[in-house]
Structures are given as structure tokens and as C-alpha cells.
Design a protein around this motif. Structure first.
Motif, PDB file in Angstrom:
ATOM      1  N   GLN A 132       0.818  -1.215   0.000  1.00 37.11           N
ATOM      2  CA  GLN A 132       0.000   0.000   0.000  1.00 37.11           C
ATOM      3  C   GLN A 132       0.854   1.269   0.000  1.00 37.11           C
ATOM      4  OE1 GLN A 132      -2.206  -1.367   3.522  1.00 37.11           O
ATOM      5  NE2 GLN A 132      -4.009  -0.616   2.446  1.00 37.11           N
ATOM      6  N   ASN A 171      -3.633   7.478  12.551  1.00 34.05           N
ATOM      7  CA  ASN A 171      -2.640   6.428  12.460  1.00 34.05           C
ATOM      8  C   ASN A 171      -2.954   5.555  11.253  1.00 34.05           C
ATOM      9  OD1 ASN A 171      -0.639   4.583  12.952  1.00 34.05           O
ATOM     10  ND2 ASN A 171      -1.896   3.383  14.367  1.00 34.05           N
ATOM     11  N   LEU A 172      -2.368   5.902  10.146  1.00 33.45           N
ATOM     12  CA  LEU A 172      -2.674   5.188   8.909  1.00 33.45           C
ATOM     13  C   LEU A 172      -1.383   4.891   8.159  1.00 33.45           C
ATOM     14  CD1 LEU A 172      -5.618   4.568   8.058  1.00 33.45           C
ATOM     15  CD2 LEU A 172      -5.350   6.268   6.294  1.00 33.45           C
ATOM     16  N   ARG A 189       4.731   8.119   8.083  1.00 34.76           N
ATOM     17  CA  ARG A 189       3.652   7.163   7.810  1.00 34.76           C
ATOM     18  C   ARG A 189       4.189   5.910   7.128  1.00 34.76           C
ATOM     19  NH1 ARG A 189       0.276   8.801  11.315  1.00 34.76           N
ATOM     20  NH2 ARG A 189       1.851  10.317  11.870  1.00 34.76           N
ATOM     21  N   GLU A 208     -10.562   5.495   5.276  1.00 30.57           N
ATOM     22  CA  GLU A 208      -9.542   5.131   6.263  1.00 30.57           C
ATOM     23  C   GLU A 208      -9.659   3.644   6.654  1.00 30.57           C
ATOM     24  OE1 GLU A 208     -10.489   7.944   9.307  1.00 30.57           O
ATOM     25  OE2 GLU A 208     -10.054   9.623   7.966  1.00 30.57           O
ATOM     26  N   ASP A 209     -10.876   3.229   6.994  1.00 25.86           N
ATOM     27  CA  ASP A 209     -11.068   1.847   7.440  1.00 25.86           C
ATOM     28  C   ASP A 209     -10.670   0.849   6.360  1.00 25.86           C
ATOM     29  OD1 ASP A 209     -11.962   2.850   9.768  1.00 25.86           O
ATOM     30  OD2 ASP A 209     -14.104   2.471   9.416  1.00 25.86           O
ATOM     31  N   ASN A 210     -11.036   1.167   5.127  1.00 24.77           N
ATOM     32  CA  ASN A 210     -10.757   0.211   4.067  1.00 24.77           C
ATOM     33  C   ASN A 210      -9.316   0.259   3.573  1.00 24.77           C
ATOM     34  OD1 ASN A 210     -13.273  -1.405   3.211  1.00 24.77           O
ATOM     35  ND2 ASN A 210     -13.999   0.650   3.728  1.00 24.77           N
ATOM     36  N   ARG A 224       5.003  -0.382   8.271  1.00 28.53           N
ATOM     37  CA  ARG A 224       3.939  -0.878   9.133  1.00 28.53           C
ATOM     38  C   ARG A 224       4.452  -2.035   9.979  1.00 28.53           C
ATOM     39  NH1 ARG A 224      -1.759  -1.113   6.616  1.00 28.53           N
ATOM     40  NH2 ARG A 224      -1.173  -3.149   5.855  1.00 28.53           N
ATOM     41  N   ASP A 268       3.374  -3.315  12.582  1.00 30.02           N
ATOM     42  CA  ASP A 268       2.316  -4.230  13.014  1.00 30.02           C
ATOM     43  C   ASP A 268       2.022  -5.297  11.965  1.00 30.02           C
ATOM     44  OD1 ASP A 268       2.229  -2.591  15.078  1.00 30.02           O
ATOM     45  OD2 ASP A 268       0.262  -1.697  14.675  1.00 30.02           O
ATOM     46  N   ARG A 290      -6.999   0.524   6.009  1.00 30.75           N
ATOM     47  CA  ARG A 290      -6.464  -0.309   7.098  1.00 30.75           C
ATOM     48  C   ARG A 290      -6.665  -1.794   6.817  1.00 30.75           C
ATOM     49  NH1 ARG A 290      -8.731   3.406  10.631  1.00 30.75           N
ATOM     50  NH2 ARG A 290      -7.147   4.911  11.260  1.00 30.75           N
ATOM     51  N   ASN A 291      -7.861  -2.148   6.322  1.00 31.59           N
ATOM     52  CA  ASN A 291      -8.091  -3.578   6.096  1.00 31.59           C
ATOM     53  C   ASN A 291      -7.543  -4.046   4.744  1.00 31.59           C
ATOM     54  OD1 ASN A 291      -9.972  -3.040   4.044  1.00 31.59           O
ATOM     55  ND2 ASN A 291     -11.714  -3.134   5.441  1.00 31.59           N
TER      56      ASN A 291
END
Length: 519
Positions: free
Chosen positions: A27, A123-124, A157, A101-103, A160, A162, A105-106
Motif C-alpha cells: 500500500q 494512524n494510517l 507514515r 480510512e477503514d478500508n 507498518r 504491526d 487499514r483492512n
DNA sequence: GGACGGTGAAACTTCAGGTTGCCTC
DNA sequence: GAAGTTTCACCGTCC
């Protein structure tokens, strides 16, 4: 690290890098310096993608239906989303922002082209942060480099942890060797700029002076000086004499505006004493402090309200007053082709305005025109123009319209409270009406209907067009008709709200809801 | 001959972001 | 200052 080799597929390296990231199944965030550029970047990327997915189709539909009638911005975003691309800026409706934002993240959305919104607070993280523009338009100084702090936010940014990324890539674009060197020096190797206390700004300082006095935290100028001495502002400023004279100026304003009274001791008794200058807060001052209002804004409102008692003030008068306060800034800009109609409107309604009106030759005139433009835009929202019409006519995006409506409501609420304290009864009624219509976006005739729960501008208009114009009409209307118009649940709910508890209409007969367009 | 449509170059225009308050109509 | 948008001249086609 070996240099990346990325195929040239578009007219801009930032786009090529983003496409390359997608190819690697990772991404990217692309940071742009304007909303327009964020949108067109996302669209250009979308055009280069030909994959399809059901998830994205569904998401695109959801994005498209966030508003009751989609704007061209909605359609553009939906088009990008279908290809797994998106843009993100403050003009988006808040629900759309959240969906994007949510999509991301997923993992459904691969690339977001955004203004710096995403770099601050959210936090993206992404594998790559591509900083497309390191310069931004800075008023009369033309294009200027952004602060290093902002660059660090955006570059930060990248990566990632995580998601088990072992590294992230922050990429800047330079068109020459010289520029590349500049970037390394100005951003990558540069420390962030110094941080300055926000208290150093007059509006904040005067707000705090008043609220410290109103809450009993400081009873005299000396206590105020003592307080500020201990703050970061005092630490940074150091020169307490200078602070004292600034405070003097603030306190004099507050007194002139009747928010405080200063009782001065005889000057010759103690030459050096800040000592016993007691500060007493007036009722008005107390309320202003409670409202978290900049005292200058409060003064501006009070002056205007006094004028409103002496002439006919309309809803536009109150809107324009709210739009002329500092709280509403920055105001949407006035485009060249808009100047004429705003000035025409101004000629027509100039006698109704209650806020300060500068002459054409004063420097404030530009801001004044902008405030008038926003007021007209908000008024047309109250006249039931759609978000799309407002976007097309005024170039004010839905997200921004929403934000300005809220701010305006806050200022008008403050105006209402101040009017109550000053005993301006007629004014209160008018401000309330303005606030209500601004909140719901309805013409005056729809007010009784829009008061009902679950009835907004769309349903109220639908009812009205079908002859149901007030509570009495809802009482008289039969359930079949109401159900036809609003659906069974809402119809039952409305009847309940007006005190009638009706059993469900016979099942199985339910027709589809009537579209608004046909009636 | 005139209306119409497509094309490309030139001229013109525009430019980031977001917290506070209250319960009442 | 640069990207995006609008305007306009020019040309070819069709009726």
C-alpha cells in the motif's frame, strides 16, 4: 540500498511509484499539496488499474450513497474506489473519510492520495509514503517549501511494523540533482522547526485572560502576570515586562468591551506595583468565558445584536455576522466569476447586514466578500439546495459545508445566549429559527415537519409535496399514504410521535416507497 | 453557406487543516 | 509556481 527501477507508465514519477507499489501488492500514501491535486492523482491512478472486485464495487456504492444526492466529488471518489484507489481531504463527507480510512487499514484500498490531513493525528501507516509535493502555495509569497516538521509527519507514515514490514519507504520527488540535494538538506537532514507557544497569539491570550479572571484563577493583573510567567509562553518569551504591557493592552480591551472592570489604585501610592489592580468580571464577561468565545468575537456579536434591535435583520444578516467572525476562518475563496453576483447580492441586502462592513478600499474588503459568499452559500443550503448544487455553484465541498454549518451554529448559539443576557427577546427567536433551518437545511415552510424525529429535509419535503404540511396533516393522513411515502417503520414512528399509536398496516400489501423525483 | 463538433494551444484561475456549547425551540 | 480549467481559433464534416 540499490536504486529502485520503476517503469514509467504515467506523466508523473509519484504516480509510477504508487502503481509500482500496487504491483508489489503493498500500500502507498501519496501526499499532495492541494485537494484538486489529491483528487486528480487518485483518478489518474484509477485509470491505470483494470482489476475489479465485488468488495470494492460494494464499497463504491456505499461511498456514492452517503449523501441524499451524490455530488460529482462522490462520483469521482466512487470511480476511484472501484479500482482500489482513493483520495482523502477535508472536503469529504465524514462518513466517506471514515470508509476510506477503514478500508485502507483492512487492505482493500491500495493507494490514498491525500492532502496533509492524513499525516496529522490519524494512524494510517503504509509501506510507502510518497511525498509528491514539498512546496505549497503560501499566499503572496508564491510556492514555498513546507516545514520540515510536516515532512517528518508525512514520511513517518511509511512502514507498518504491526504488519511485519521490515522497513518502509518515504519517497520525495525531485526534478533536478540540485533539487534532490536541497531536499536532503532541508528535510531529511534537518531538525524540525522550533515550536512556539500558542498563547503568543492575541485571540488566545485575550480568551485566557478573561477565563482566568472569570474562573477566579486570577483576581488582579499581578496574578495574571504570575500565571503567564509559569507557562511555556512565559518561558519562551522571558521578557516579563513585555508580557505585562501586552496584558495591559488585553485588559484594556476587555474593559472597553465591558467584560471586566479594573479598579486602579492611586498611581503615586506605589509606583512599581502591579499590585492591587483588582479585576472584576461582569456578568457578560462571565458568560463569554463560559462560551469559550474569543472576547473580540463576543464584542463583535454584541455590537451587531445591538444593531439588529434597531433594524430588520434577516436570516442572512445573522449568517453573515457568524461568517465574519475569526472562528469561521479560513473562509472559502471568492472566484473571479463569483465577484459580480456576490456584489449584486450585497447591493440588494446591504441595508440588512448587522456586522461591520468595510468599504471597497479597505484591506478587510476581501475577507468581507468571502464572508458574504459563505453566508449566501449557507442560505442556499437553508433554501434546500443540494450539496451538489452548492459544490457546483460555490465550490464548497460537502465536508467543508458541514464543518462551516457547525461552526456557524456554535457562533449563533453564542449569539442567542448573549442576546438572552442583554434581553433582546425578538432577536433570540430569529436566531433560533436561523439555527434550526441551518441545521436541517429546510425552507421556513418545512419547519413544523422537520421538528419531528427521523424527519430531515428530504422526508419533510416529500410529505409537504404530497399535501402533508404540518402536524395536523400528519394526524389526518392515513397510514397507507404515509407508508407509501416514508415506509412503514417511519410512518408508524411519526404517528407515535404525535400521540397516535397505530397497529401495523396490513402486511403483504406494502408498495415500494415513492421516489421524490416523481412527486 | 452555415451549423456543428473535435482538437490543441493559449490564457486564465486557483491553491491544507479543525476544537470549543447546550437540551430549547 | 504549477496543475487544472476555460476559452478560443482553427479545421473538417455534414446537411
Amino acid at each position: 540500498m540499490k536504486p529502485l527501477s520503476i517503469p514509467e507508465l504515467t506523466d508523473h514519477p509519484a504516480l509510477d511509484i504508487a502503481l509500482d507499489t500496487v504491483k508489489r501488492n503493498k500500500q502507498a500514501l501519496v501526499f499532495c499539496n492541494t485537494r484538486r491535486s489529491a483528487e486528480s492523482t487518485a483518478e489518474k491512478l484509477a485509470r491505470k488499474i483494470d482489476s475489479k472486485s465485488d468488495d470494492l464495487e460494494k464499497l463504491a456504492d456505499e461511498i456514492l450513497n452517503v449523501l441524499s444526492s451524490p455530488t460529482k466529488q462522490c462520483r469521482r471518489l466512487a470511480y476511484c474506489i472501484r479500482k482500489g484507489m482513493a483520495f482523502h481531504h477535508a472536503g469529504l463527507a465524514s462518513k466517506q473519510r471514515k470508509l476510506v480510512e477503514d478500508n485502507f487499514r483492512n487492505g482493500r484500498i491500495k493507494v490514498i492520495a491525500s492532502t496533509p490531513t492524513l499525516a496529522f493525528g490519524l494512524n494510517l501507516p503504509a509501506f510507502r509514503a510518497v511525498i509528491k509535493d514539498l512546496k505549497r502555495y503560501g499566499g503572496r509569497w508564491g510556492l514555498q517549501y513546507i516545514p520540515a516538521l510536516e515532512y517528518h509527519q508525512m514520511a513517518g507514515r511509511a512502514g507498518r511494523p504491526d504488519f511485519n514490514d521490515t522497513h518502509g519507504e518515504a519517497i520525495c520527488i525531485a526534478s533536478t540533482e540540485k533539487e534532490a540535494e536541497d531536499i536532503v538538506e532541508k528535510f531529511i537532514n534537518a531538525p524540525p522547526e522550533n515550536i512556539y507557544s500558542k498563547l503568543a497569539v492575541e485571540p488566545v491570550l485575550r480568551t485566557y485572560c478573561l477565563s482566568l479572571a472569570a474562573t477566579g484563577f486570577a483576581h488582579s493583573k499581578k496574578e495574571l502576570v504570575d500565571f503567564f510567567e509559569k507557562t511555556f509562553y512565559g518561558y519562551q518569551f522571558q521578557d516579563m515586562n513585555a508580557i505585562e504591557s501586552i496584558l495591559d493592552k488585553m485588559l484594556n480591551y476587555l474593559e472597553e468591551w465591558e467584560f471586566i472592570r479594573q479598579s486602579k489604585k492611586d498611581d503615586f501610592v506605589s509606583a512599581n506595583s502591579l499590585g492591587d489592580d483588582k479585576i472584576e468580571v461582569t456578568k457578560l464577561g462571565e458568560r463569554v468565558a463560559q462560551l469559550y468565545l474569543d472576547p473580540f468575537t463576543a464584542h463583535q456579536i454584541i455590537t451587531a445584536l445591538r444593531r439588529a434591535t434597531q433594524k430588520t435583520a434577516t436570516e442572512l444578516s445573522y449568517l453573515q455576522l457568524a461568517c465574519s467572525t475569526l472562528e469561521l476562518r479560513p473562509l472559502p475563496s471568492v472566484r473571479v466569476k463569483e465577484t459580480d453576483f456576490i456584489e449584486a447580492e450585497l447591493n440588494e441586502s446591504s441595508s440588512l447586514l448587522i456586522a461591520f462592513e468595510p468599504s471597497v478600499f479597505e484591506p478587510e474588503y476581501d475577507e468581507f466578500l468571502k464572508s458574504m459568499k459563505l453566508a449566501i452559500a449557507l442560505e442556499s443550503w437553508m433554501e434546500e439546495k443540494t450539496e451538489n448544487e452548492i459544490l457546483e455553484e460555490f465550490n464548497i465541498a460537502p465536508g467543508e459545508l458541514h464543518l462551516k454549518r457547525n461552526l456557524c451554529d456554535w457562533i449563533l448559539y453564542a449569539g442567542e445566549e448573549l442576546a438572552a443576557l442583554l434581553n433582546f427577546r425578538d432577536i433570540i427567536k430569529n436566531i433560533r429559527k436561523t439555527r434550526f433551518r441551518l441545521d436541517k437545511g429546510v425552507k421556513e415552510e418545512l419547519i413544523p415537519l422537520a421538528r419531528l424525529k427521523n424527519v430531515g429535509r428530504v422526508r419533510a419535503r416529500k410529505l409537504y409535496r404530497n399535501g402533508i404540511k404540518d402536524i395536523g396533516d400528519i394526524k389526518k393522513a392515513d397510514m397507507t399514504k404515509l407508508t407509501q411515502l416514508l415506509g412503514e417503520k417511519t410512518a408508524l414512528n411519526l404517528k407515535k410521535q404525535i400521540g397516535e399509536d397505530i397497529e401495523k398496516v396490513s402486511k403483504g400489501k406494502r408498495k415500494g416507497q415513492l421516489g421524490l423525483g416523481k412527486y
